[in-house]
Enzyme design. Structure first.
Site, short mmCIF file in Angstrom:
data_model
loop_
_atom_site.label_atom_id
_atom_site.label_comp_id
_atom_site.label_asym_id
_atom_site.label_seq_id
_atom_site.Cartn_x
_atom_site.Cartn_y
_atom_site.Cartn_z
N LYS A 41 0.84 -1.07 -0.11
CA LYS A 41 0.13 -0.10 -0.03
C LYS A 41 0.84 1.17 0.06
CE LYS A 41 -1.40 1.76 4.09
NZ LYS A 41 -1.17 2.87 4.27
N ASN A 42 1.92 1.29 0.81
CA ASN A 42 2.68 2.32 1.06
C ASN A 42 3.62 2.94 -0.15
OD1 ASN A 42 1.72 3.03 3.28
ND2 ASN A 42 3.37 2.41 4.84
N CYS A 70 -4.02 12.96 12.83
CA CYS A 70 -4.74 11.43 12.73
C CYS A 70 -4.54 10.70 13.86
CB CYS A 70 -4.22 10.56 11.54
SG CYS A 70 -2.37 9.83 11.76
N ARG A 89 1.13 14.70 13.07
CA ARG A 89 1.71 14.40 11.43
C ARG A 89 1.75 15.55 10.70
NH1 ARG A 89 -0.58 8.65 9.94
NH2 ARG A 89 1.33 8.38 8.47
N ASP A 102 5.52 0.35 11.95
CA ASP A 102 4.29 -0.12 11.35
C ASP A 102 4.15 -1.69 11.68
OD1 ASP A 102 3.17 2.03 10.13
OD2 ASP A 102 3.56 1.78 8.19
N ARG A 116 -8.40 -0.67 5.05
CA ARG A 116 -7.44 0.40 4.36
C ARG A 116 -6.16 -0.06 3.98
NH1 ARG A 116 -5.81 4.61 8.06
NH2 ARG A 116 -4.41 4.88 6.27
C1 UD1 Z 1 4.72 6.79 6.24
C2 UD1 Z 1 3.72 5.62 6.04
C3 UD1 Z 1 3.32 5.11 7.50
C4 UD1 Z 1 4.54 4.99 8.29
C5 UD1 Z 1 5.56 6.14 8.50
C6 UD1 Z 1 6.73 6.10 9.25
C7 UD1 Z 1 2.86 5.85 3.79
C8 UD1 Z 1 1.48 6.13 3.24
N1 UD1 Z 1 2.54 5.98 5.32
O1 UD1 Z 1 3.81 7.74 6.73
O2 UD1 Z 1 2.87 3.96 7.30
O3 UD1 Z 1 4.25 4.88 9.81
O4 UD1 Z 1 5.66 6.54 6.96
O5 UD1 Z 1 7.45 4.82 8.82
O6 UD1 Z 1 3.90 5.57 3.31
N2 UD1 Z 1 6.74 14.46 10.36
C9 UD1 Z 1 6.78 16.07 10.82
N3 UD1 Z 1 6.86 16.76 9.62
C10 UD1 Z 1 6.72 16.72 8.55
C11 UD1 Z 1 6.86 15.21 8.03
C12 UD1 Z 1 6.64 14.30 9.16
O7 UD1 Z 1 6.95 16.62 11.76
O8 UD1 Z 1 6.73 17.40 7.48
C13 UD1 Z 1 6.86 13.68 11.50
C14 UD1 Z 1 5.69 13.03 11.76
O9 UD1 Z 1 4.51 13.63 12.54
C15 UD1 Z 1 6.02 11.67 12.32
C16 UD1 Z 1 7.47 11.43 11.59
O10 UD1 Z 1 7.86 12.65 11.33
O11 UD1 Z 1 6.08 11.63 13.75
C17 UD1 Z 1 7.48 10.51 10.42
O12 UD1 Z 1 6.66 10.62 9.46
P1 UD1 Z 1 6.36 10.31 8.28
O13 UD1 Z 1 7.78 9.40 7.85
O14 UD1 Z 1 6.51 11.48 7.18
O15 UD1 Z 1 5.03 9.49 7.86
P2 UD1 Z 1 4.13 9.48 6.63
O16 UD1 Z 1 4.98 9.57 5.37
O17 UD1 Z 1 3.24 10.09 6.94
#
Ligand code: UD1
Length: 420
Positions: free
Chosen positions: A22-23, A118, A123, A308, A400
Site C-alpha cells: 500500500k505504502n 490522525c 503528523r 508499522d 485500508r
Molecule cells: C509513512 C507511512 C506510514 C509509516 C510512516 C513512518 C505511507 C503512506 N505511510 O507515513 O505507514 O508509519 O511513514 O514509517 O507511506 N513529520 C513532521 N513533519 C513533516 C513530516 C513528518 O513532523 O513534515 C513527523 C511525523 O509527524 C512523524 C514522523 O515525522 O512523527 C515520521 O513521519 P513520516 O515519515 O512523514 O510518515 P508518513 O510519510 O506520513
C-alpha cells in the site's frame, strides 16, 4: 459497521500470497501525474486507501482504468484539467498530500487540502512545504489549504530534512525530477517504498543517484514518459502474517515477498525462538508449537525496526515467555491498542514512549475496537490465540491496508468471519 468475529485457538499453518505494498502503491500513483504518456502499474493491492488516491487523481481530471482482479491500474494523466485536491478526499487519507509535489513540478501550481492530524499523532507536513519553498515555490497556507505556485520550473537546490520523513522525501523527490538543475536531498528516508518510487521514476526517465541511501541527488529532466511497473511486495503485510504464525505456534510461508525488505523484523522473530527460512521471494516462519520468547525493540526509520510492525510484535509479546520493552520513537500516540489488549488480559505498562509487556499464559476474548490500521491487525492477532470468541469492531481501519485479510487468514486455518 462491519465487525470481525474471531474464534481463538487455531494454530496457523500454510502459505499466503503477499500483496503489493500500500505504502508504495500510493506514491507510485501520485507519480503518474509527472508522466507525459500513460503508465500501467501492476501488483496494485485492492485496498480502500488505493481507491481514495485514485479518486483524488480522477478529481484532477486524470483518466484511470483499474482491474481489481488482476491488480493493474492504467493511468493517463494527459486528461488532467484541475490542480485542486479537495478536503473531502484528502481528509480520509493523509497520503493524498503526495499529489502536491508532482502537480507543482509539472503544472507550476497546486491547491491541496492540508491533511490534518490522525489518530496516531499530529503528523504535520512542514518538511514537505519547506523543501518545495527552497526549490522556488511560493507557498501560502490559508483556510486549511496549501496554495503552491512557481514561476516557470522549480529550481534544484541542496537541503537537509530536519527529521526522517517518508512522505516528505517522496513528495520532494517527485518534484525534483522535473526541476531545473540538480537537487541534493540529505537525511532522506530509506524505506523500501521510497526506493520503489525512485526506481519507477528512473524507469520513466528521471536521473537519480544515491537510491537506497539517505542522500538523493536528482538531476532535473524536461519530461518523463509512461512505463509499465510492478509495485514492490508489502513488507508490513508479510511481517503481520509471520507474526500470526509466531503468535499461534504455527508455520506460515509468505510468498511473492522479499526477505531483504524486513531484516530487522526477521531478526526479532529469530530472537523469539522462531526458525526463519527464506528464498529470493519467500519467507517461512516455523514456531514449532513453542511459546515465543519476549523481545525488546525501538522503532526507528528503515533499516531499523519499523513503527508499522510495533503493534503486531507487541501483541506477540503479550503471550510470550518473559518481559519485553518497546520504545516508539516515530509517532507520539501509537499505543492505542494497549487499552484494548489490556481488556483481553495483556499485562502492559506504558510510561511515555515506552511500553513494558509481561507475557501471560493466555489472553481472553473480549469485545474490542480497532483504532488505526496496524492496531487493528494487532487485535486480530490477539484474538487468534485468545480463549473464546472476540468481536472486533471498526474494521474499516484494517480494510485500508490489508488486502482480503479474512480470506487470507482463513486459508491459514483461522476461524474468522465478517459480520454486519
Ligand atoms: C509513512 C507511512 C506510514 C509509516 C510512516 C513512518 C505511507 C503512506 N505511510 O507515513 O505507514 O508509519 O511513514 O514509517 O507511506 N513529520 C513532521 N513533519 C513533516 C513530516 C513528518 O513532523 O513534515 C513527523 C511525523 O509527524 C512523524 C514522523 O515525522 O512523527 C515520521 O513521519 P513520516 O515519515 O512523514 O510518515 P508518513 O510519510 O506520513
Amino acid at each position: 459497521m462491519d465487525k470481525f468475529r474471531i474464534q481463538g485457538g487455531a494454530c496457523l499453518n500454510g502459505t499466503v500470497r503477499i500483496s503489493g505494498a500500500k505504502n508504495a502503491a500510493l506514491p507510485l500513483l501520485a507519480a503518474t501525474i509527472l508522466a507525459s504518456s500513460p503508465i500501467t502499474l501492476s501488483n496494485v493491492p485492492d485496498l480502500k486507501d488505493v481507491s481514495t488516491l485514485i479518486k483524488v487523481l480522477e478529481s484532477l481530471g486524470i483518466t484511470v482504468q483499474r482491474d481489481k482482479t488482476s491488480g493493474s491500474v492504467h493511468v493517463d494523466a494527459s486528461t488532467l484539467n484541475s490542480r485542486f485536491a479537495p478536503y473531502e478526499l484528502v481528509k480520509t487519507m493523509r497520503a493524498s498530500i503526495l499529489v502536491l509535489g508532482p502537480l507543482l513540478a509539472r503544472y507550476g501550481e497546486a491547491t491541496v487540502s492540508l491533511p490534518g492530524g490522525c489518530a496516531i499523532g499530529s503528523r504535520p507536513v512542514e518538511q514537505h512545504l519547506k523543501a518545495l519553498e527552497a526549490m522556488g515555490a511560493e507557498i501560502r497556507v490559508e483556510n486549511g489549504y496549501v496554495h503552491a505556485k512557481v514561476d516557470g520550473r522549480l529550481k534544484g537546490t541542496r537541503l537537509s530534512f530536519d527529521m526522517v520523513t517518508v512522505g516528505g522525501t517522496e513528495n520532494v523527490l517527485m518534484a525534483a525530477t522535473l526541476a531545473e538543475g540538480t537537487t541534493i536531498l540529505d537525511n532522506c528516508a530509506r524505506e523500501p517504498e521510497v526506493t520503489d518510487l525512485a526506481n519507477l521514476l528512473v524507469k520513466m526517465g528521471a536521473k537519480i543517484e544515491g537510491i537506497d541511501s539517505d542522500q538523493l541527488t536528482i538531476h532535473g529532466v524536461d519530461s518523463l514518459s509512461g512505463v509499465d511497473y510492478s509495485v514492490v511486495a508489502d513488507r508490513i503485510e508479510t511481517g503481520s502474517y509471520l507474526a500470526a504464525a509466531a503468535m499461534t505456534g504455527g508455520c506460515v510461508r509468505t510468498t511473492h515477498t522479499d526477505p531483504r525488505l524486513l531484516e530487522a523484523v526477521l531478526r526479532k522473530f529469530e530472537e523469539m525462538g522462531a526458525t526463519i527460512t527464506s528464498g529470493t521471494d519467500w519467507i517461512e516462519l516455523d514456531m514449532r508449537g513453542k511459546r515465543p520468547k519476549a523481545v525488546s525493540f525501538r522503532t526507528l526509520p528503515h533499516p531499523a525496526f519499523p513503527t508499522d510492525m510495533q503493534a503486531q510484535i507487541m501483541t506477540v509479546n503479550t503471550i510470550a515467555d518473559g518481559t519485553g520493552t518497546i520504545t516508539e520513537t516515530i509517532f507520539e500516540n501509537r499505543y492505542m491498542h494497549v487499552p484494548e489488549l489490556s481488556r483481553m488480559g495483556a499485562k502492559i505498562q506504558v510510561d511515555g514512549h515506552t511500553a513494558i509487556v509481561t507475557g501471560v499464559e493466555t489472553l481472553q476474548a473480549a469485545p474490542v475496537m480497532a483504532t488505526d490500521l496496524r492496531a487493528s491487525m494487532s487485535l486480530v492477532l490477539a484474538a487468534l490465540t485468545a480463549q473464546g470468541e472476540t468481536i472486533l469492531d471498526r474494521i474499516y481501519h484494517i480494510d485500508r491496508g490489508y488486502e482480503h485479510v479474512e480470506e487470507k487468514l482463513r486459508g491459514l486455518g483461522a476461524v474468522i468471519e465478517r459480520v454486519k
